[in-house]
Design a protein around this motif. Sequence first.
Motif, PDB file in Angstrom:
ATOM      1  N   LEU A 178       0.826  -1.209   0.003  1.00  0.00           N
ATOM      2  CA  LEU A 178      -0.200  -0.075  -0.024  1.00  0.00           C
ATOM      3  C   LEU A 178       0.757   1.183   0.104  1.00  0.00           C
ATOM      4  O   LEU A 178       0.613   2.350  -0.814  1.00  0.00           O
ATOM      5  CB  LEU A 178      -1.026   0.041   0.938  1.00  0.00           C
ATOM      6  CG  LEU A 178      -2.277  -1.094   1.151  1.00  0.00           C
ATOM      7  CD1 LEU A 178      -2.852  -1.143   2.514  1.00  0.00           C
ATOM      8  CD2 LEU A 178      -2.921  -0.629  -0.065  1.00  0.00           C
ATOM      9  N   GLY A 179       1.953   0.972   0.781  1.00  0.00           N
ATOM     10  CA  GLY A 179       2.833   2.397   0.639  1.00  0.00           C
ATOM     11  C   GLY A 179       3.576   2.611  -0.487  1.00  0.00           C
ATOM     12  O   GLY A 179       3.531   3.783  -1.036  1.00  0.00           O
ATOM     13  N   ALA A 180       4.038   1.487  -1.485  1.00  0.00           N
ATOM     14  CA  ALA A 180       4.308   1.636  -2.799  1.00  0.00           C
ATOM     15  C   ALA A 180       3.343   2.346  -3.629  1.00  0.00           C
ATOM     16  O   ALA A 180       3.745   3.126  -4.259  1.00  0.00           O
ATOM     17  CB  ALA A 180       5.050   0.408  -3.296  1.00  0.00           C
ATOM     18  N   ALA A 181       2.003   1.623  -3.589  1.00  0.00           N
ATOM     19  CA  ALA A 181       0.868   2.254  -4.533  1.00  0.00           C
ATOM     20  C   ALA A 181       0.866   3.710  -4.123  1.00  0.00           C
ATOM     21  O   ALA A 181       0.398   4.556  -4.926  1.00  0.00           O
ATOM     22  CB  ALA A 181      -0.285   1.692  -4.188  1.00  0.00           C
ATOM     23  N   LEU A 231       0.892  11.765   0.466  1.00  0.00           N
ATOM     24  CA  LEU A 231       0.767  10.614  -0.351  1.00  0.00           C
ATOM     25  C   LEU A 231       2.133  10.299  -0.520  1.00  0.00           C
ATOM     26  O   LEU A 231       2.557   9.121  -0.248  1.00  0.00           O
ATOM     27  CB  LEU A 231       0.018  10.824  -1.430  1.00  0.00           C
ATOM     28  CG  LEU A 231      -1.576  10.428  -1.622  1.00  0.00           C
ATOM     29  CD1 LEU A 231      -2.218  10.579  -2.972  1.00  0.00           C
ATOM     30  CD2 LEU A 231      -1.537   8.991  -1.145  1.00  0.00           C
ATOM     31  N   ILE A 232       2.946  11.062  -0.870  1.00  0.00           N
ATOM     32  CA  ILE A 232       4.401  10.792  -1.264  1.00  0.00           C
ATOM     33  C   ILE A 232       5.342  10.387   0.121  1.00  0.00           C
ATOM     34  O   ILE A 232       5.978   9.337   0.080  1.00  0.00           O
ATOM     35  CB  ILE A 232       4.942  12.025  -2.077  1.00  0.00           C
ATOM     36  CG1 ILE A 232       4.309  12.147  -3.302  1.00  0.00           C
ATOM     37  CG2 ILE A 232       6.597  11.807  -1.965  1.00  0.00           C
ATOM     38  CD1 ILE A 232       5.032  13.187  -4.117  1.00  0.00           C
ATOM     39  N   LEU A 233       5.043  11.425   1.215  1.00  0.00           N
ATOM     40  CA  LEU A 233       5.714  11.050   2.581  1.00  0.00           C
ATOM     41  C   LEU A 233       5.282   9.825   3.061  1.00  0.00           C
ATOM     42  O   LEU A 233       6.143   8.900   3.460  1.00  0.00           O
ATOM     43  CB  LEU A 233       5.535  12.174   3.290  1.00  0.00           C
ATOM     44  CG  LEU A 233       6.332  13.383   3.020  1.00  0.00           C
ATOM     45  CD1 LEU A 233       5.691  14.726   3.908  1.00  0.00           C
ATOM     46  CD2 LEU A 233       7.740  13.308   2.917  1.00  0.00           C
ATOM     47  N   ILE A 234       3.955   9.552   3.314  1.00  0.00           N
ATOM     48  CA  ILE A 234       3.535   8.548   3.939  1.00  0.00           C
ATOM     49  C   ILE A 234       3.737   7.277   3.123  1.00  0.00           C
ATOM     50  O   ILE A 234       4.159   5.998   3.772  1.00  0.00           O
ATOM     51  CB  ILE A 234       2.021   8.790   4.509  1.00  0.00           C
ATOM     52  CG1 ILE A 234       2.038   9.781   5.308  1.00  0.00           C
ATOM     53  CG2 ILE A 234       1.433   7.333   5.012  1.00  0.00           C
ATOM     54  CD1 ILE A 234       0.808  10.275   6.031  1.00  0.00           C
ATOM     55  N   LEU A 253       5.808   4.067   4.375  1.00  0.00           N
ATOM     56  CA  LEU A 253       5.165   2.606   4.766  1.00  0.00           C
ATOM     57  C   LEU A 253       5.753   1.825   3.361  1.00  0.00           C
ATOM     58  O   LEU A 253       6.026   0.636   3.881  1.00  0.00           O
ATOM     59  CB  LEU A 253       3.881   2.569   4.536  1.00  0.00           C
ATOM     60  CG  LEU A 253       2.722   3.404   5.349  1.00  0.00           C
ATOM     61  CD1 LEU A 253       1.361   3.272   5.127  1.00  0.00           C
ATOM     62  CD2 LEU A 253       3.061   2.354   6.890  1.00  0.00           C
ATOM     63  N   GLY A 254       6.350   2.394   2.497  1.00  0.00           N
ATOM     64  CA  GLY A 254       6.910   1.268   1.551  1.00  0.00           C
ATOM     65  C   GLY A 254       8.140   0.748   1.999  1.00  0.00           C
ATOM     66  O   GLY A 254       8.613  -0.306   1.375  1.00  0.00           O
ATOM     67  N   THR A 255       8.952   1.701   2.640  1.00  0.00           N
ATOM     68  CA  THR A 255      10.150   1.214   3.101  1.00  0.00           C
ATOM     69  C   THR A 255      10.253   0.781   4.501  1.00  0.00           C
ATOM     70  O   THR A 255      11.135  -0.483   4.823  1.00  0.00           O
ATOM     71  CB  THR A 255      11.310   2.262   3.185  1.00  0.00           C
ATOM     72  OG1 THR A 255      10.884   3.293   3.947  1.00  0.00           O
ATOM     73  CG2 THR A 255      11.493   2.774   1.906  1.00  0.00           C
ATOM     74  N   GLY A 256       9.440   1.008   5.474  1.00  0.00           N
ATOM     75  CA  GLY A 256       9.173   0.763   6.735  1.00  0.00           C
ATOM     76  C   GLY A 256       8.211  -0.544   6.983  1.00  0.00           C
ATOM     77  O   GLY A 256       8.373  -1.464   7.902  1.00  0.00           O
ATOM     78  N   TRP A 278       5.719  -2.876   8.545  1.00  0.00           N
ATOM     79  CA  TRP A 278       5.294  -3.347   9.823  1.00  0.00           C
ATOM     80  C   TRP A 278       5.980  -2.674  10.951  1.00  0.00           C
ATOM     81  O   TRP A 278       5.785  -2.089  11.934  1.00  0.00           O
ATOM     82  CB  TRP A 278       5.320  -4.793  10.148  1.00  0.00           C
ATOM     83  CG  TRP A 278       5.098  -5.198  11.698  1.00  0.00           C
ATOM     84  CD1 TRP A 278       5.843  -5.663  12.571  1.00  0.00           C
ATOM     85  CD2 TRP A 278       3.683  -5.150  12.231  1.00  0.00           C
ATOM     86  NE1 TRP A 278       5.384  -5.669  13.786  1.00  0.00           N
ATOM     87  CE2 TRP A 278       4.016  -5.548  13.501  1.00  0.00           C
ATOM     88  CE3 TRP A 278       2.583  -4.842  11.817  1.00  0.00           C
ATOM     89  CZ2 TRP A 278       2.880  -5.632  14.269  1.00  0.00           C
ATOM     90  CZ3 TRP A 278       1.449  -4.949  12.660  1.00  0.00           C
ATOM     91  CH2 TRP A 278       1.558  -5.229  13.947  1.00  0.00           C
ATOM     92  N   GLN A 279       7.528  -2.425  10.685  1.00  0.00           N
ATOM     93  CA  GLN A 279       8.486  -2.174  11.756  1.00  0.00           C
ATOM     94  C   GLN A 279       8.064  -0.490  11.969  1.00  0.00           C
ATOM     95  O   GLN A 279       7.965  -0.115  13.310  1.00  0.00           O
ATOM     96  CB  GLN A 279       9.913  -2.174  11.232  1.00  0.00           C
ATOM     97  CG  GLN A 279      10.907  -1.638  12.407  1.00  0.00           C
ATOM     98  CD  GLN A 279      10.920  -2.510  13.548  1.00  0.00           C
ATOM     99  OE1 GLN A 279      10.668  -3.760  13.605  1.00  0.00           O
ATOM    100  NE2 GLN A 279      10.958  -2.001  14.785  1.00  0.00           N
ATOM    101  N   LEU A 280       7.699   0.136  10.925  1.00  0.00           N
ATOM    102  CA  LEU A 280       7.418   1.697  11.103  1.00  0.00           C
ATOM    103  C   LEU A 280       6.029   1.794  11.893  1.00  0.00           C
ATOM    104  O   LEU A 280       6.058   2.453  13.052  1.00  0.00           O
ATOM    105  CB  LEU A 280       7.221   2.294   9.724  1.00  0.00           C
ATOM    106  CG  LEU A 280       6.658   3.735   9.819  1.00  0.00           C
ATOM    107  CD1 LEU A 280       7.730   4.595  10.312  1.00  0.00           C
ATOM    108  CD2 LEU A 280       6.288   4.136   8.546  1.00  0.00           C
ATOM    109  N   VAL A 281       4.826   0.966  11.753  1.00  0.00           N
ATOM    110  CA  VAL A 281       3.738   1.127  12.429  1.00  0.00           C
ATOM    111  C   VAL A 281       3.848   0.636  13.710  1.00  0.00           C
ATOM    112  O   VAL A 281       3.418   1.120  14.607  1.00  0.00           O
ATOM    113  CB  VAL A 281       2.814   0.252  11.793  1.00  0.00           C
ATOM    114  CG1 VAL A 281       1.461   0.202  12.344  1.00  0.00           C
ATOM    115  CG2 VAL A 281       2.561   0.918  10.219  1.00  0.00           C
ATOM    116  N   SER A 282       4.809  -0.559  14.114  1.00  0.00           N
ATOM    117  CA  SER A 282       4.985  -0.828  15.292  1.00  0.00           C
ATOM    118  C   SER A 282       5.722   0.061  16.201  1.00  0.00           C
ATOM    119  O   SER A 282       5.560   0.322  17.382  1.00  0.00           O
ATOM    120  CB  SER A 282       5.703  -2.331  15.269  1.00  0.00           C
ATOM    121  OG  SER A 282       6.064  -2.634  16.512  1.00  0.00           O
ATOM    122  N   THR A 283       6.653   0.771  15.606  1.00  0.00           N
ATOM    123  CA  THR A 283       7.486   1.884  16.472  1.00  0.00           C
ATOM    124  C   THR A 283       6.381   3.049  16.857  1.00  0.00           C
ATOM    125  O   THR A 283       6.685   3.641  17.846  1.00  0.00           O
ATOM    126  CB  THR A 283       8.502   2.442  15.453  1.00  0.00           C
ATOM    127  OG1 THR A 283       9.603   1.155  15.194  1.00  0.00           O
ATOM    128  CG2 THR A 283       9.316   3.450  16.286  1.00  0.00           C
TER     129      THR A 283
END
Length: 128
Positions: A44-47, A79-82, A86-89, A91-96
């Motif tokens: 979803l982040g890549a999209a 859209l570009i930032l998030i 999400l595209g690179t992070g 689960w780890q990003l959301v967990s942090t």
Amino acid sequence: MMEIYAAAALAPAKLPTASWDLTSFLENAKYQIQLWGGLLLMLLGAAGLVWGGVLLIKKLMANPQTAGHQQGWGTIALLILIGGALGTGGWQLVSTIGSGGQQTIEDLGGGTVIVQTINGALTSDVSG
């Protein structure tokens, strides 16, 4: 030469142990859901990143008369930032972010409540 093969044939093969208890099942389910959820978030982040790029190019190439029918600069930037985060992070990003929210809630709570009895009377002590 026959001795090497005979020794190898006598050594028992070690098989992995299989745990069929509820704890192992739930731990494996948690790991699998985190893996699949993280991959879905990355997708979803890549999209979102791609769609943000498309909207950015559309907005830059737009006719000024149709500017009111397009997404705003804030939406495109988010859209570009998030999407990139999400595209690179994943689960780890959301967990942090979630663990930071947990710490904030605990800090806002101010401490623990300890219930104690003194001479048969029920009192509560709020420490923090």
